[in-house]
Write an enzyme that holds these catalytic residues in place. Structure first.
Site, PDB file in Angstrom:
ATOM      1  N   SER A  43       7.945 -24.164 -77.334  1.00 17.09           N
ATOM      2  CA  SER A  43       6.575 -24.681 -77.384  1.00 17.09           C
ATOM      3  C   SER A  43       6.336 -25.556 -76.158  1.00 17.09           C
ATOM      4  O   SER A  43       7.293 -25.971 -75.485  1.00 17.09           O
ATOM      5  CB  SER A  43       6.419 -25.517 -78.663  1.00 17.09           C
ATOM      6  OG  SER A  43       5.288 -26.354 -78.606  1.00 17.09           O
TER       7      SER A  43
ATOM      8  N   TYR B  18       7.715 -31.495 -85.520  1.00 14.12           N
ATOM      9  CA  TYR B  18       7.533 -30.274 -84.713  1.00 14.12           C
ATOM     10  C   TYR B  18       8.058 -30.520 -83.297  1.00 14.12           C
ATOM     11  O   TYR B  18       8.802 -29.701 -82.743  1.00 14.12           O
ATOM     12  CB  TYR B  18       6.052 -29.898 -84.684  1.00 14.12           C
ATOM     13  CG  TYR B  18       5.764 -28.564 -84.038  1.00 14.12           C
ATOM     14  CD1 TYR B  18       5.928 -27.368 -84.735  1.00 14.12           C
ATOM     15  CD2 TYR B  18       5.326 -28.480 -82.715  1.00 14.12           C
ATOM     16  CE1 TYR B  18       5.658 -26.141 -84.148  1.00 14.12           C
ATOM     17  CE2 TYR B  18       5.043 -27.256 -82.120  1.00 14.12           C
ATOM     18  CZ  TYR B  18       5.219 -26.097 -82.840  1.00 14.12           C
ATOM     19  OH  TYR B  18       4.947 -24.874 -82.241  1.00 14.12           O
TER      20      TYR B  18
END
Ligand code: NAP
Length: 252
Positions: free
Chosen positions: A144, A157
């Site tokens: 990410s 996350y």
């Protein structure tokens, strides 16, 4: 022949979370390049199955909830029993929880880290043993922008995706000499279920769009090229790389 560098014919790809979004697009792209597909996840991957079979490739769905590592030995055993090999592993399944850091709960920490990081590692370990024995294999982790940046309101996350970037490098160090490539793709902002809260928030959505040099959100199909590259012989000397596919976000 350059074209053969991007061929996945005779290869078997195991993709987690292939029923929708980024995982689905990657599974179909790998099938278009010639791979048979094993879809591992908790929701029936009917659309993906139809697309892969429509391309003339074999398809197997294995039901597994990656919130827990218990499913991993059975998943890998079933995959090997049915298809005999796993040449490509895509660790795509992932979730996100959004809360201010001061209010972040242990439950929201564990839920995200368990799927995005712990299961990704132990699935890679289980599949990696077979790849090492075979002397070849391709692992692609879906990282990410938060493998590089801090983000906001997504503590678990960011921790999981930063951790996945670290594991990508660690596993590359351990396995490059054994014929196994471990790399990652870092998608920018993609229009999927994962970002539905951001897409629905007009201000955040406008801010995000304003920072993307390409001037648009990514579509899952934008990841096809990077995925096929990292799965194919073209990337045989690429190890421990984290390739951003982000419309230029990180260049700003
Ligand atoms: P998505 O549409 O929400 O897809 C997530 C996938 O993970 C779904 O197939 C989901 O299955 C699966 N999954 C979640 N929890 C699972 C569990 N416990 N066991 C098995 N499978 C599970 O989102 P996406 O955007 O395609 O996300 C795919 C990956 O890309 C994730 O790792 C995400 O972090 C990463 N990513 C996304 C973006 C973005 O902008 N969208 C950006 C960077 C990275 P269900 O359908 O059953 O929930």
């Amino acid at each position: 022949m350059v074209a053969s560098l991007f061929s996945l014919s005779e290869r078997v790809a195991l993709v987690t979370g292939a029923n929708t979004g980024i995982g689905q697009a990657i599974a179909v792209a790998l099938a278009e390049a010639g791979a048979d597909v094993i879809a591992v996840g908790r929701t029936e991957p009917r659309e993906t199955e139809a697309a892969v079979l429509g391309l003339g490739r074999r398809f197997l769905a294995i039901h597994a909830d990656l919130a827990n590592t218990d499913c991993i030995p059975g998943t890998v055993a079933t995959a090997l029993a049915q298809f005999g090999r796993i040449d490509i592993l895509v660790n795509n399944a992932g979730i996100i929880r959004r809360t201010d850091a001061v209010d972040f709960t242990e439950a929201d920490w564990d839920a995200v880290v368990d799927v995005n990081l712990k299961s990704a590692f132990f699935l890679t370990q289980a599949v990696g043993r077979h790849m090492i024995q075979a002397g070849s294999g391709k692992v692609i982790n879906i990282a990410s922008l938060l493998s590089f940046q801090g983000g906001i309101r997504v503590a678990s996350y960011t921790a999981s995706k930063s951790g996945l970037a670290g594991l990508t490098r660690l596993l590359a160090n351990e396995w490059a000499g054994k014929g196994v490539n471990v790399n990652a793709i870092a998608p920018g902002y993609f229009a999927t279920n994962n970002t539905s809260a951001l897409q629905a928030d007009e201000n955040r959505s406008r801010e995000i769009l304003g920072r993307i040099p390409a001037g648009r959100w990514g579509q899952p199909s934008d990841l096809a090229g990077a995925a096929v590259f990292l799965a194919a012989p073209a990337s045989d000397y690429v190890h421990g790389a984290i390739i951003p596919v982000d419309g230029g976000w990180l260049a700003r």
